[in-house]
Motif scaffolding. Structure first.
Motif, short mmCIF file in Angstrom:
data_model
loop_
_atom_site.label_atom_id
_atom_site.label_comp_id
_atom_site.label_asym_id
_atom_site.label_seq_id
_atom_site.Cartn_x
_atom_site.Cartn_y
_atom_site.Cartn_z
N VAL A 174 4.91 -34.80 19.79
CA VAL A 174 4.81 -35.23 20.98
C VAL A 174 4.74 -36.91 20.98
O VAL A 174 4.27 -37.28 20.21
CB VAL A 174 3.23 -34.84 21.88
N VAL A 175 5.46 -37.42 21.77
CA VAL A 175 5.63 -39.00 21.86
C VAL A 175 4.51 -39.65 21.95
O VAL A 175 3.45 -39.23 22.67
CB VAL A 175 6.54 -39.42 23.16
N GLY A 176 4.16 -40.33 20.79
CA GLY A 176 2.83 -41.34 20.88
C GLY A 176 1.86 -40.56 19.91
O GLY A 176 0.76 -40.91 19.78
N CYS A 177 1.98 -39.27 19.46
CA CYS A 177 1.08 -38.61 18.80
C CYS A 177 0.55 -39.16 17.29
O CYS A 177 -0.36 -38.86 16.98
CB CYS A 177 1.59 -37.21 18.45
N GLY A 178 1.54 -40.02 16.82
CA GLY A 178 1.13 -40.88 15.59
C GLY A 178 0.36 -42.14 15.66
O GLY A 178 -0.03 -42.60 14.62
N LYS A 179 0.00 -42.33 16.74
CA LYS A 179 -0.54 -43.86 17.12
C LYS A 179 -2.13 -43.54 16.38
O LYS A 179 -2.80 -42.65 16.59
CB LYS A 179 -0.76 -43.93 18.77
N ASN A 180 -2.46 -44.68 15.42
CA ASN A 180 -3.70 -44.86 15.05
C ASN A 180 -4.12 -43.92 14.39
O ASN A 180 -5.27 -43.88 13.87
CB ASN A 180 -4.62 -45.07 16.29
N VAL A 181 -3.26 -43.10 13.82
CA VAL A 181 -3.70 -42.06 12.75
C VAL A 181 -4.08 -42.64 11.42
O VAL A 181 -5.06 -42.08 10.87
CB VAL A 181 -2.40 -41.21 12.35
N LEU A 182 -3.57 -43.73 10.91
CA LEU A 182 -4.09 -44.29 9.69
C LEU A 182 -5.58 -44.96 9.71
O LEU A 182 -5.95 -45.13 8.61
CB LEU A 182 -3.15 -45.46 9.24
N THR A 183 -6.04 -45.02 10.82
CA THR A 183 -7.39 -45.71 10.88
C THR A 183 -8.43 -44.34 10.96
O THR A 183 -9.64 -44.32 10.78
CB THR A 183 -7.75 -46.31 12.33
N GLU A 184 -7.88 -43.29 10.99
CA GLU A 184 -8.70 -41.92 10.78
C GLU A 184 -8.96 -41.65 9.50
O GLU A 184 -8.32 -41.98 8.53
CB GLU A 184 -7.92 -40.61 11.49
N ASN A 185 -10.13 -40.76 9.08
CA ASN A 185 -10.39 -40.30 7.58
C ASN A 185 -9.44 -39.08 7.65
O ASN A 185 -8.91 -38.63 8.56
CB ASN A 185 -11.91 -40.11 7.49
N ASP A 186 -9.43 -38.80 6.29
CA ASP A 186 -8.48 -37.45 5.85
C ASP A 186 -8.66 -36.43 6.87
O ASP A 186 -7.75 -35.75 7.29
CB ASP A 186 -8.47 -37.24 4.61
N GLU A 187 -9.77 -35.94 6.94
CA GLU A 187 -10.12 -34.67 7.77
C GLU A 187 -9.52 -34.89 9.22
O GLU A 187 -9.07 -33.89 9.64
CB GLU A 187 -11.85 -34.61 7.64
N ASN A 188 -9.88 -35.74 9.61
CA ASN A 188 -9.56 -36.13 11.33
C ASN A 188 -7.91 -36.00 11.32
O ASN A 188 -7.45 -35.75 12.21
CB ASN A 188 -10.34 -37.35 12.04
N ALA A 189 -7.46 -36.71 10.28
CA ALA A 189 -5.97 -36.82 10.23
C ALA A 189 -5.22 -35.60 10.12
O ALA A 189 -4.13 -35.06 10.72
CB ALA A 189 -5.42 -37.75 9.05
N ARG A 190 -5.96 -34.45 9.28
CA ARG A 190 -5.20 -33.49 9.18
C ARG A 190 -5.20 -32.29 10.32
O ARG A 190 -4.52 -31.46 10.51
CB ARG A 190 -6.07 -32.74 8.20
N MET A 191 -6.04 -32.73 11.48
CA MET A 191 -5.92 -32.23 12.64
C MET A 191 -4.79 -32.67 13.46
O MET A 191 -4.61 -31.82 14.40
CB MET A 191 -7.32 -32.37 13.43
N LYS A 192 -4.29 -33.93 13.21
CA LYS A 192 -3.28 -34.16 14.01
C LYS A 192 -1.85 -34.17 13.58
O LYS A 192 -0.72 -33.99 14.02
CB LYS A 192 -3.42 -35.90 14.27
N ILE A 193 -1.78 -34.45 12.08
CA ILE A 193 -0.61 -34.48 11.32
C ILE A 193 -0.43 -33.81 9.93
O ILE A 193 -1.64 -33.45 9.50
CB ILE A 193 -0.16 -36.10 11.15
N HIS A 194 0.85 -33.43 9.67
CA HIS A 194 1.01 -33.13 7.96
C HIS A 194 0.50 -34.37 6.97
O HIS A 194 1.19 -35.10 7.55
CB HIS A 194 2.27 -32.54 7.97
#
Length: 245
Positions: A174-194
């Motif tokens: 989805v457009v914009g779904c990758g925003k601010n992912v790098l500020t998340e910890n690994d566990e939260n990141a896995r819920m949004k991205i590969h």
């Protein structure tokens, strides 16, 4: 003698049929690989694509040579049959050479892909590098991965200045779904991205395909070696028949 020559001639016909099919196989193999990986030129470089192009050219030559061999066998023309055998010898050397080159490239492919991936990430979404951007988006969507080794590789690029990763990394694109992912910890990141990287999976796929190309080239070359032997035998038999006459 006549029965023996007839047997050799029919065997030569059979091998010509195999040559025609092998030529088609080379053209199809080269064309499929060329088409399947054309979007990844920025990762693979020209060295990778030279081998399938070479196989397509050799496949086309085989069609011509097979026709030449059929004419020589039908007319029982010693000169044409001998020329056919010599042409097969040249093609055999070309195919074995292509097979060896493919296996040599297979040993270098990991370093080549890793280097081009890391270079491409730095130019992602930059003006004039649309091909790199497209290649990264395609590979991340198809393989379901993010970055070269892992998703945090994007933190070393200009694209991540706002702590973003490309949207093509997302579980749901989805457009914009990758925003601010790098500020998340690994566990939260896995819920949004590969979160796993693309390099290991992609390089293994490429190594496997290069192995197939090399095997096809050498395998078909060996089949043609038998055809070359039969052509020389037929040519020798025809020479003896002319001497008898």
């Amino acid at each position: 003698m006549e029965t023996s020559m007839r047997c050799i001639k029919y065997l030569l016909f059979l091998f010509n049929l195999l040559f025609t099919l092998s030529g088609l196989l080379l053209i199809v193999t080269g064309g499929v690989i060329q088409a399947a990986y054309s979007d990844y030129l920025d990762f693979l470089g020209d060295d990778f694509f030279n081998t399938p192009v070479f196989l397509i050219i050799v496949g086309c030559i085989i069609f011509f040579v097979a026709f030449f061999g059929c004419c020589g066998a039908i007319k029982e023309n010693r000169c044409m049959t001998l020329t056919f055998a010599l042409l097969l010898g040249v093609i055999f050397l070309m195919e074995v050479g292509a097979g060896i080159a493919a296996y040599q490239l297979r040993g270098k492919v990991n370093l080549l892909i890793e280097k081009n991936m890391e270079k491409g990430m730095k130019n992602y979404n930059q003006t004039g590098y649309e091909g790199v951007t497209k290649a990264w988006d395609i590979i991340q969507r198809e393989i379901q991965c993010c970055g070269a080794q892992e998703f945090r590789d994007w933190s070393n690029t200009t694209f991540s200045e706002k702590s973003n990763v490309p949207d093509s990394c997302c579980l749901s694109d989805v457009v914009g779904c990758g925003k601010n992912v790098l500020t998340e910890n690994d566990e939260n990141a896995r819920m949004k991205i590969h979160t796993h990287g693309c390099f290991a999976i992609f390089s293994e796929q490429i190594r496997g395909n290069i192995g197939i190309v090399g095997g096809v080239g050498i395998g078909i070359g060996l089949i043609q070696l038998f055809g070359m032997i039969f052509s020389f035998i037929l040519s020798k038999a025809l020479a003896k028949e002319y001497e008898t006459v």
